[in-house]
Design a protein around this motif. Structure first.
Motif, mmCIF file in Angstrom:
data_model
loop_
_atom_site.group_PDB
_atom_site.id
_atom_site.type_symbol
_atom_site.label_atom_id
_atom_site.label_comp_id
_atom_site.label_asym_id
_atom_site.label_seq_id
_atom_site.Cartn_x
_atom_site.Cartn_y
_atom_site.Cartn_z
ATOM 1 N N ASP A 178 -44.483 22.249 -9.860
ATOM 2 C CA ASP A 178 -44.594 21.719 -8.159
ATOM 3 C C ASP A 178 -44.440 20.191 -7.928
ATOM 4 O O ASP A 178 -43.739 20.069 -7.218
ATOM 5 C CB ASP A 178 -46.095 22.235 -7.929
ATOM 6 C CG ASP A 178 -47.219 21.428 -8.819
ATOM 7 O OD1 ASP A 178 -47.069 21.733 -9.830
ATOM 8 O OD2 ASP A 178 -47.982 20.739 -8.329
ATOM 9 N N ILE A 179 -44.813 19.441 -8.898
ATOM 10 C CA ILE A 179 -44.487 17.769 -8.548
ATOM 11 C C ILE A 179 -43.015 17.655 -8.622
ATOM 12 O O ILE A 179 -42.358 17.065 -7.907
ATOM 13 C CB ILE A 179 -45.295 17.114 -9.739
ATOM 14 C CG1 ILE A 179 -46.765 17.370 -9.688
ATOM 15 C CG2 ILE A 179 -44.841 15.572 -9.523
ATOM 16 C CD1 ILE A 179 -47.582 17.133 -8.237
ATOM 17 N N ALA A 180 -42.297 18.348 -9.696
ATOM 18 C CA ALA A 180 -40.978 17.862 -10.028
ATOM 19 C C ALA A 180 -39.986 18.762 -8.856
ATOM 20 O O ALA A 180 -39.070 18.257 -8.443
ATOM 21 C CB ALA A 180 -40.397 18.800 -11.105
ATOM 22 N N VAL A 181 -40.244 19.820 -8.303
ATOM 23 C CA VAL A 181 -39.970 20.378 -7.228
ATOM 24 C C VAL A 181 -40.073 19.460 -5.733
ATOM 25 O O VAL A 181 -39.135 19.542 -4.982
ATOM 26 C CB VAL A 181 -40.304 21.751 -6.702
ATOM 27 C CG1 VAL A 181 -39.958 22.338 -5.483
ATOM 28 C CG2 VAL A 181 -39.845 23.005 -8.033
ATOM 29 N N GLU A 182 -41.241 19.011 -5.725
ATOM 30 C CA GLU A 182 -41.271 18.178 -4.395
ATOM 31 C C GLU A 182 -40.653 16.708 -4.766
ATOM 32 O O GLU A 182 -40.363 16.304 -3.730
ATOM 33 C CB GLU A 182 -42.790 18.050 -4.435
ATOM 34 C CG GLU A 182 -43.653 19.102 -3.754
ATOM 35 C CD GLU A 182 -43.142 19.707 -2.632
ATOM 36 O OE1 GLU A 182 -42.547 18.910 -1.690
ATOM 37 O OE2 GLU A 182 -42.967 20.960 -2.343
ATOM 38 N N MET A 183 -40.463 16.340 -5.764
ATOM 39 C CA MET A 183 -39.577 15.183 -6.087
ATOM 40 C C MET A 183 -38.514 15.704 -7.033
ATOM 41 O O MET A 183 -38.537 15.301 -8.225
ATOM 42 C CB MET A 183 -40.715 14.084 -6.711
ATOM 43 C CG MET A 183 -41.646 13.723 -5.649
ATOM 44 S SD MET A 183 -42.606 12.242 -6.337
ATOM 45 C CE MET A 183 -43.781 12.994 -7.583
ATOM 46 N N PRO A 184 -37.340 16.098 -6.514
ATOM 47 C CA PRO A 184 -36.447 16.631 -7.547
ATOM 48 C C PRO A 184 -35.770 15.705 -8.433
ATOM 49 O O PRO A 184 -35.246 16.057 -9.410
ATOM 50 C CB PRO A 184 -35.340 17.063 -6.328
ATOM 51 C CG PRO A 184 -36.180 17.324 -4.994
ATOM 52 C CD PRO A 184 -37.241 16.283 -5.032
ATOM 53 N N GLN A 185 -36.184 14.319 -7.960
ATOM 54 C CA GLN A 185 -35.252 13.380 -8.990
ATOM 55 C C GLN A 185 -35.786 13.510 -10.502
ATOM 56 O O GLN A 185 -35.506 13.123 -11.461
ATOM 57 C CB GLN A 185 -35.356 12.010 -8.492
ATOM 58 C CG GLN A 185 -36.800 11.471 -8.240
ATOM 59 C CD GLN A 185 -37.443 11.670 -6.976
ATOM 60 O OE1 GLN A 185 -37.181 12.672 -6.356
ATOM 61 N NE2 GLN A 185 -38.273 10.882 -6.596
ATOM 62 N N ILE A 186 -37.258 14.049 -10.494
ATOM 63 C CA ILE A 186 -37.779 14.089 -11.729
ATOM 64 C C ILE A 186 -36.840 15.534 -12.552
ATOM 65 O O ILE A 186 -37.072 15.211 -13.829
ATOM 66 C CB ILE A 186 -39.158 14.646 -11.478
ATOM 67 C CG1 ILE A 186 -39.836 13.987 -10.967
ATOM 68 C CG2 ILE A 186 -39.923 15.269 -12.806
ATOM 69 C CD1 ILE A 186 -41.497 14.277 -10.471
ATOM 70 N N LEU A 187 -36.376 16.363 -11.916
ATOM 71 C CA LEU A 187 -35.893 17.328 -12.764
ATOM 72 C C LEU A 187 -34.731 16.915 -13.545
ATOM 73 O O LEU A 187 -34.494 17.337 -14.864
ATOM 74 C CB LEU A 187 -35.035 18.344 -11.918
ATOM 75 C CG LEU A 187 -36.119 19.139 -10.912
ATOM 76 C CD1 LEU A 187 -35.358 19.961 -9.974
ATOM 77 C CD2 LEU A 187 -36.932 20.015 -11.919
ATOM 78 N N GLY A 188 -33.864 15.627 -13.262
ATOM 79 C CA GLY A 188 -32.816 15.079 -14.089
ATOM 80 C C GLY A 188 -33.489 14.226 -15.058
ATOM 81 O O GLY A 188 -32.830 13.707 -16.067
ATOM 82 N N LEU A 189 -35.163 14.036 -15.198
ATOM 83 C CA LEU A 189 -35.409 13.101 -16.075
ATOM 84 C C LEU A 189 -36.157 13.735 -17.216
ATOM 85 O O LEU A 189 -36.654 13.172 -18.297
ATOM 86 C CB LEU A 189 -36.448 12.100 -15.517
ATOM 87 C CG LEU A 189 -35.843 11.192 -14.235
ATOM 88 C CD1 LEU A 189 -36.710 10.458 -13.585
ATOM 89 C CD2 LEU A 189 -34.603 10.328 -14.756
ATOM 90 N N LEU A 190 -36.181 15.048 -17.231
ATOM 91 C CA LEU A 190 -36.953 15.770 -18.215
ATOM 92 C C LEU A 190 -36.241 16.235 -19.408
ATOM 93 O O LEU A 190 -34.864 16.645 -19.256
ATOM 94 C CB LEU A 190 -37.498 16.945 -17.630
ATOM 95 C CG LEU A 190 -38.731 16.384 -16.427
ATOM 96 C CD1 LEU A 190 -39.152 17.990 -15.676
ATOM 97 C CD2 LEU A 190 -39.978 15.744 -17.059
ATOM 98 N N PRO A 191 -36.668 16.465 -20.371
ATOM 99 C CA PRO A 191 -36.042 16.990 -21.619
ATOM 100 C C PRO A 191 -35.191 18.551 -21.368
ATOM 101 O O PRO A 191 -35.697 19.179 -20.447
ATOM 102 C CB PRO A 191 -36.764 17.307 -22.746
ATOM 103 C CG PRO A 191 -38.057 16.266 -22.520
ATOM 104 C CD PRO A 191 -38.098 16.280 -21.070
ATOM 105 N N ASP A 192 -34.088 18.705 -21.982
ATOM 106 C CA ASP A 192 -33.267 19.771 -21.661
ATOM 107 C C ASP A 192 -34.061 21.333 -21.961
ATOM 108 O O ASP A 192 -33.723 22.314 -21.407
ATOM 109 C CB ASP A 192 -32.055 19.805 -22.233
ATOM 110 C CG ASP A 192 -30.886 18.602 -21.538
ATOM 111 O OD1 ASP A 192 -31.389 18.342 -20.434
ATOM 112 O OD2 ASP A 192 -30.097 18.315 -22.382
#
Length: 778
Positions: free
Chosen positions: A361-375
């Motif tokens: 939920d947090i990553a979807v609301e702040m999509p920039q997080i998606l590019g910062l997480l491990p693959d």
């Protein structure tokens, strides 16, 4: 011969050649022999013999006869002992003459795929792997339960849309299930072909050195997890650990030992509250000990499970950057802080050979997080709105992150399940997940405000999820899934009761208002009117009603469909719900002052009111100057529902009679006798809740109640003369009677709680019930 299968298979071919038909041309069914045997290929990974035992148990329940079980080595393509009899079952070498054979054929079937053949000479269940055999066995079990001792001749070819079909069970927000009940639930999940179960823990596990956190909650122990993990594995279900490691640490952050790890340690001694528990619970990740605390939870808990998966949660970190970590948030930004902490947890798991997953939920609301997480992290994309769109599923897919799409059974914060909301959410999201390549489907079951919802209320939603995770594109309309039988009719007694209710309504009010919306709660998603805005079908397309009928048939042995239909209708009779009772009580800070934090969490939109109406009354509530004004304002905002308590209670009485009549006719092989008492108790409890709202609103001078309203609302609950007038004395008299009745009902509720759950935090629910009863007496 008619029957239903859940989930509906991809392909069902009913055999009815002329040579095998009766004089009327109907196909001749397959009779189960009096003396039979079930053989299982030794190559199937079923050391405990669970699958043939399940079949033998169901055959015995249906016929009274116990079949033999044998283990065998089978080779496809060689003649079987009964090969002289012509039949469509593929031949295979076998040492035993068996009527039912379970075997593997990975050369022609995919993993999890199965083929089921029922012929005059025998029954063949063949799978592409062990799980495929398991899936075929569950389909055969449903047929046996509905049709034995004469089964339809057919061939079923079937495989799932989602390889991972999971269920997420809240075992921490007030209710800790017993190990016996957990095993019973796993049995039900197996029957409907689930292959994953996640057990959610915040503070209700007996971690070493954390006794201040889990004391008094009847925590699960390591031995419980080990035993349950073994039990699930035998059923083909992967038990996955799920522990809060970032947010939802409310209980830990209130302890003397750990409060310094929270964002607001100065609030640790505030009065406990269900509302606050859902809002303020985030670790201060700038405190070095916070990461070590989360690592400790992960390292201890993961050792108890055979799976390599681990869910670190990480959802709803509302207070991140608002308290002790605010300076860091101003320097780096909340998104970077969140991504960094979650990444550290994920790397910690990966270094130990685990596969991390987290709520998205947090990553979807702040999509920039998606590019910062491990693959290698799997995102659990929870989207619970009944009218949910596909945007957030598409967003994660375009970011290249593997995702489970996660729906809800919609039982939290209420006695009764909102089945329409559940079906709309589950069915929509399953289709979006397929469209965007989700790697799994997860159905969630939350408790929230003390987990007042009995877990048996989630059965229908669980089965909805089973259908949609397996075959989301199935055309669910008002026809039986298989065969050509007719539906049973509703009980005459229940029909007569319904007629009486309709006549009373017509006499009391010529203009019948729209049905009450279901009572639901969330900060982020709504039901009722908001669903129409989101695109939910107005009035539905009949698919929910048809699924409810199928659930009643398959799970409860109720061919009329009345059990689940009545439960579905009852959920729409909420004039004053559990969440309303919690709100009313927790507006009190504990010392007679208004709790403004709790007031800010109350959203009338969750009860189906329009956005404009909800915002107006929420603003009025926050503008209140004292507790009495706040409670009166809250009741005024809810009054369009509360004034219809009499109408709702009449309908609930009818629903209870319909449900009881349908249960009385249900097959003894179904689960009706196990679940119906909890359903009836929930319906009666909602009648008391509606009366509580009516009395409170009258006592706060929010509404005017006449003798007729009181008599109608209390029919069957308190004595007829209790509402002979509407003066102050009569209102006080009725209020005291309602308080007494509510307390009597609650004792029955406690008995039902203890039949499936440990004592856990039942006292917190009792506190709300008793505070409402005391308010009625004051």
């Amino acid at each position: 011969m008619s029957f239903d299968l859940i989930p509906e298979p991809q392909s069902v071919t009913l055999n009815g050649e002329a040579a095998d038909s009766d004089d009327a041309g109907a196909p001749v069914p397959v009779a189960l022999p009096l003396v039979g045997r079930i053989s299982e290929d030794r190559d199937i990974d079923d050391i405990a013999g669970v699958f043939p035992t399940q079949l033998a148990d169901d055959i015995e329940a249906a016929t009274g006869l116990r079949w033999d079980i044998a283990s065998d080595v089978m080779v496809a393509g060689l003649p079987a002992p009964n090969a002289a009899i012509a039949h469509p079952v593929p031949p295979h070498a076998s040492c035993w003459k068996s009527f039912i054979t379970l075997r593997l054929d990975p050369s022609s079937l995919e993993p999890q795929e199965y083929r089921l053949t029922i012929a005059r000479s025998g029954i063949d269940v063949v799978g592409g792997d062990t799980e495929g055999v398991r899936n075929g066995v569950q389909t055969l079990r449903q047929i046996i339960r509905q049709c034995a001792p004469a089964l339809p001749r057919l061939v079923i070819a079937d495989k799932p849309a989602y390889k991972v079909r999971g269920y997420y069970l809240d075992a921490t927000r007030g209710r800790v299930p017993t190990l016996d009940w957990l095993k019973t639930w796993a049995d039900r999940l197996c029957l409907y072909k689930y292959n994953q179960l996640q057990l959610y823990i915040e503070h209700t596990f007996m971690f070493d050195d954390l006794s201040e956190t889990w004391r008094g909650t009847s925590p699960l122990k390591p031995a419980d997890i080990i035993a349950f993990d073994e039990y699930c594995a035998r059923l083909g279900i992967e038990l996955v650990p799920s522990v809060s490691t970032f947010g939802h640490q409310y209980m830990a952050m209130r302890t003397c030992e750990l409060r310094h790890l929270g964002e607001f340690p100065e609030d640790a001694d505030r009065q406990y509250g269900f509302v606050e528990r859902q809002r303020h619970h985030t670790l201060n990740i700038t405190e070095p000990e916070s990461l070590a605390f989360s690592f400790k939870l992960i390292d201890a808990y993961m050792q108890l499970f055979r799976t390599r998966k681990f869910n670190i949660c990480g959802d709803e970190t509302f207070d991140l950057g608002r308290g002790r970590s605010k300076p860091e948030a101003e320097r780096r930004g909340v998104a970077a802080m969140y991504a960094d902490f979650v990444s550290q947890l994920c790397r910690h798991l990966s270094e130990r050979g685990r596969e991390p997953m987290f709520w998205g939920d947090i990553a979807v609301e702040m999509p920039q997080i998606l590019g910062l997480l491990p693959d290698n992290v799997t995102l659990l994309n929870w989207l619970y709105a009944p009218g949910i769109g596909e945007d957030k599923v598409r967003l994660v897919a375009q970011a290249g992150a593997p995702q489970y799409v996660c729906s809800a059974v919609w039982c939290w914060n209420a006695l009764l399940p909102r089945l329409d909301d559940s079906w709309n959410n589950i069915s929509r999201l399953a289709r979006y997940g397929v469209k965007y390549g989700a790697v799994g489907y997860l159905v969630t079951d939350w408790g929230d405000y003390g987990h007042v919802n009995d877990p048996r209320m989630a059965v229908s939603g669980m089965i909805f999820g089973a259908q949609c995770a397996w075959n989301p594109m199935a055309h669910i309309q008002g026809e039986a899934g298989c065969g050509d039988g007719e539906e049973g009719s509703a009980a005459g007694y229940a029909d007569a009761a319904a007629d009486v209710v309709r006549e009373n309504k017509a006499a009391a009010d010529g203009d019948s208002p729209a049905p009450l919306p279901s009572s639901s709660e969330s900060d982020d998603y709504t039901g009722g009117a908001a669903d129409a805005i989101a695109g939910a079908p107005a009035g539905g397309d009949g698919s929910c009603a048809e699924m409810c009928r199928r659930v009643a048939e398959v799970e409860y042995g109720d061919r009329s469909g009345g059990i689940v239909e009545a439960l579905r209708d009852a959920a729409c009779r909420v004039a004053f719900g559990w969440d309303d009772m919690v709100w009313y009580c927790e507006l009190d800070e504990g010392d007679g002052r208004m709790n403004r934090d709790a007031a800010s969490a109350m959203h009338l939109g969750v009860h189906g009111f329009s956005g404009e109406y909800g915002r107006e009354w929420e603003a009025r509530l926050l503008g209140s100057t004292d507790l009495d004004e706040a409670r009166r304002t809250m009741l005024q905002g809810l009054s369009p529902h509360i004034v219809r308590a009499a109408e709702a209670n009449e309908a609930l009485l009818c629903d209870a009679m319909r449900l009881g009549a349908a249960a009385g006719r249900a097959s003894r092989l179904g689960a009706a006798r196990r679940d119906v008492p909890a359903m009836l108790a929930a319906i009666e409890g909602q009648r008391w809740f509606n009366l509580v709202g009516l009395c409170l609103a009258r006592r706060h001078d929010v509404i005017t109640v006449d003798a007729g309203d009181i008599a109608r609302a209390s029919a069957g609950l308190i004595e007829p003369d209790a509402g002979s007038s509407a003066g102050p004395e009569a209102v006080q008299y009725v209020s005291i009677r309602v308080a007494r009745g509510l307390e009597r009902w609650f004792e029955t509720y406690c008995d039902l709680w203890r039949s499936v759950s440990a004592e856990s935090e039942l006292a917190r629910i009792a506190s709300i019930v008793w505070r409402c009863a005391d308010a009625l007496r004051s």
